[in-house]
Motif scaffolding. Structure first.
Motif, short mmCIF file in Angstrom:
data_model
loop_
_atom_site.label_atom_id
_atom_site.label_comp_id
_atom_site.label_asym_id
_atom_site.label_seq_id
_atom_site.Cartn_x
_atom_site.Cartn_y
_atom_site.Cartn_z
N LEU A 125 0.84 -1.20 0.00
CA LEU A 125 0.00 0.00 0.00
C LEU A 125 0.88 1.25 0.00
O LEU A 125 1.88 1.31 0.72
CB LEU A 125 -0.90 0.01 1.25
CG LEU A 125 -1.85 -1.16 1.39
CD1 LEU A 125 -2.60 -1.07 2.72
CD2 LEU A 125 -2.82 -1.21 0.22
N ASP A 167 -3.50 -6.39 5.06
CA ASP A 167 -4.37 -5.91 6.13
C ASP A 167 -3.55 -5.29 7.26
O ASP A 167 -3.96 -4.29 7.85
CB ASP A 167 -5.30 -7.01 6.65
CG ASP A 167 -4.58 -8.19 7.26
OD1 ASP A 167 -3.46 -8.53 6.82
OD2 ASP A 167 -5.13 -8.80 8.20
N GLN A 170 -2.35 -1.83 6.20
CA GLN A 170 -3.43 -0.86 6.36
C GLN A 170 -3.57 -0.42 7.81
O GLN A 170 -3.72 0.76 8.11
CB GLN A 170 -4.75 -1.43 5.84
CG GLN A 170 -5.87 -0.40 5.78
CD GLN A 170 -5.57 0.70 4.77
OE1 GLN A 170 -5.44 0.43 3.59
NE2 GLN A 170 -5.46 1.93 5.22
N ASN A 174 -3.02 3.31 9.18
CA ASN A 174 -4.12 3.98 9.87
C ASN A 174 -3.68 4.51 11.23
O ASN A 174 -4.02 5.64 11.61
CB ASN A 174 -5.32 3.03 10.06
CG ASN A 174 -6.03 2.73 8.76
OD1 ASN A 174 -5.81 3.38 7.75
ND2 ASN A 174 -6.86 1.70 8.79
#
Length: 182
Positions: A125, A167, A170, A174
């Motif tokens: 990401l 995941d 992320q 975050n």
């Protein structure tokens, strides 16, 4: 906290990482493009600027909304062949101030001390790289240039990246974004 205490670690070339992570090379998980600077002596490229042109000094904030310089329609057509770097692209400096990152909020061009980073699908990401790349120790990868330290394309491709599952990337991004906002 209990979840963190249960994570098993393994030794890697970049130190201890969770057992289920891997270390990959930047070039295996992203494509990147080096920017350009139109010749300064050709004033037609710099007069009546219409397109944002990013330099490292424009990368002081996480998001780039404007730039200190702009290039003309002539530069857009002749130098850049009308191929703007799209808003949302992650940028990283790889000369002088190595590892500074920012995300474009506008379509723009950028100079040759900056790369546009395009993560390969389902690998990494951009938000994870945004936070990780400034933390890399680039000292073993740098070449000494007349104007300061720099990385070349080969060395950019070889930057080791600890790679958690998407995941987890992320979640990490975050949490760091939340901290940044506070």
């Amino acid at each position: 906290v209990d979840e963190i205490n249960k994570v098993k670690l393994k030794e890697s070339e970049i130190g201890l990482i969770p057992e289920h992570w891997e270390v990959v090379r930047l070039g295996d998980i992203v494509n990147f493009k080096i920017g350009r600077t139109p010749p300064r002596e050709n004033k037609d490229y710099w007069t009546n600027g219409k397109y944002y042109w990013v330099s490292i000094s424009d990368m002081k904030n996480p998001y780039i909304n404007n730039t200190s310089e702009m290039v003309s329609e002539k530069a857009h057509k002749e130098i850049f062949k009308e191929k703007l770097t799209p808003a949302g692209t992650l940028l990283m400096s790889f000369k002088l101030t190595i590892g500074r990152t920012a995300i474009l909020n506008v379509d723009a061009y950028h100079n040759e001390a900056i790369i546009s980073i395009y993560p390969k699908e389902n690998k990494v990401l951009k938000e994870f790289l945004f936070y990780y790349l400034p933390a890399v120790d680039y000292s073993n990868l740098q070449d000494k240039a007349i104007k300061g330290n720099t990385l070349n394309t080969s060395k950019l491709n070889k930057i080791p990246i600890p790679l958690p599952p998407l995941d987890e990337q992320q979640k990490i991004a975050n949490i760091l974004t939340t901290i940044d906002h506070k």
